[in-house]
Enzyme design. Structure first.
Site, mmCIF file in Angstrom:
data_model
loop_
_atom_site.group_PDB
_atom_site.id
_atom_site.type_symbol
_atom_site.label_atom_id
_atom_site.label_comp_id
_atom_site.label_asym_id
_atom_site.label_seq_id
_atom_site.Cartn_x
_atom_site.Cartn_y
_atom_site.Cartn_z
ATOM 1 N N LYS A 1 0.812 -1.204 0.000
ATOM 2 C CA LYS A 1 0.000 0.000 0.000
ATOM 3 C C LYS A 1 0.857 1.271 0.000
ATOM 4 O O LYS A 1 2.048 1.263 0.287
ATOM 5 C CB LYS A 1 -0.949 -0.008 1.206
ATOM 6 N N ARG B 1 -4.354 -10.063 3.678
ATOM 7 C CA ARG B 1 -4.555 -10.032 2.223
ATOM 8 C C ARG B 1 -3.234 -9.611 1.584
ATOM 9 O O ARG B 1 -2.784 -8.481 1.765
ATOM 10 C CB ARG B 1 -5.674 -9.060 1.866
#
Length: 300
Positions: free
Chosen positions: A221, A255
């Site tokens: 991210k 995830r």
């Protein structure tokens, strides 16, 4: 803690479950593969399973704000064949905010609906209530494909995340979703600056206090890029640091893109923490003794 997802009953807590990211899109934020045949996507899914994925998260639309939304029919076509091909081999989650796509994917074999809209459309909860599929409720302050990067957005971002998830869980429960079907996602980078994401992850215990499993979707991210200065494809080492901290704060489903790397990281971590013992002969093979195996060892 128990998670019920379709016909599956998962006991969470002994170790984090790994959710492998399986994009059925040509334009994910971390890699651009272009259009692929279904067979290539199935191979990628099987490779994630072989690498140690406990679940696969299949997505048919990129979350990138600089890419247009795809139609319901196109997303169904991207997702459902892939779900059907792999549903007998792994627990499948479908990454969608569209009720029609969720309905079709669950019919094809998906057991979890991973909704990045924050349950903006209550019909998603109704699909899960009717089918028994698990439901991931994520914090966000914008509509799908929207962008919000404003340091002044929240008076207290942690309180906002906790209040939002509490309210959205109540909406899901009112729609008939069972408590054991629910998973919470604090939404790293969704409607958050990197600093706001860090503030939430530092207080992941406040989300854990809501009493449901936490899905941590931190892999590659932007907040990791803000810390390291690296592009998405080079953020796996930083991802490991974020995941390790997240597990310590209560995350139980991770995830991830690099399933094998994350699996190995947590395997070594578990041994060093005394959660698993290394057998006295593990790692000792005849190949390591070119002059012959010592007589006091029996390596089988």
């Amino acid at each position: 803690m128990i998670l019920r997802a379709g016909t599956h009953r998962l006991e969470l807590g002994a170790r984090p479950l790994l959710m492998g990211i399986l994009n059925a899109t040509p334009d994910s934020f971390s890699e651009e593969r272009g259009e692929e045949p279904l067979s290539a996507r199935v191979r990628r899914g099987r490779a994630l399973i072989a690498a140690g994925a406990d679940l696969l998260d299949v997505g048919g639309e990129s979350a990138r704000g600089d890419r247009p939304a795809v139609s319901v029919q196109e997303e169904i076509e991207r997702v459902c064949g892939l779900v059907a091909a792999l549903a007998d081999e792994a627990l499948i989650s479908v990454d969608t905010y569209k009720p029609e796509v969720a309905e079709a994917a669950v019919a094809a074999g998906a057991a979890i609906v991973n909704d990045v809209s924050g349950l903006r459309d209550v019909r998603l909860a109704e699909v899960c209530a009717r089918t028994g599929a698990g439901l991931v409720v994520m914090h966000t302050a914008v509509a799908p494909k929207g962008t919000l990067l404003d340091p002044a957005t929240y008076d207290d971002v942690v309180n906002d995340v906790v209040a939002f998830l509490t309210e959205r869980v109540a909406v899901a429960r009112a729609a008939g979703v069972g408590e054991e079907q629910l998973v919470l996602d604090p939404g790293p980078d969704f409607a958050k600056t990197p600093a706001q994401t860090v503030a939430v992850l530092r207080r992941l215990d406040a989300v854990a206090a809501l009493g449901r499993p936490i899905l941590l979707a931190a892999s590659r991210k932007d907040f990791i890029g803000a810390v390291t200065g690296r592009p998405p494809a080079e953020r796996d080492p930083g991802t490991l640091a974020a995941l390790a901290y997240g597990v310590e704060q209560g995350a139980s489903i991770l995830r991830v893109h690099d399933v094998a790397g994350v699996r190995d990281f947590f395997a070594v971590r578990a041994v060093l923490a005394g959660e698993r013992e290394l057998g006295p002969l593990e790692g000792l093979t005849p190949e390591r003794y070119p002059d012959g195996v010592p007589s006091h060892l029996s390596l089988g």
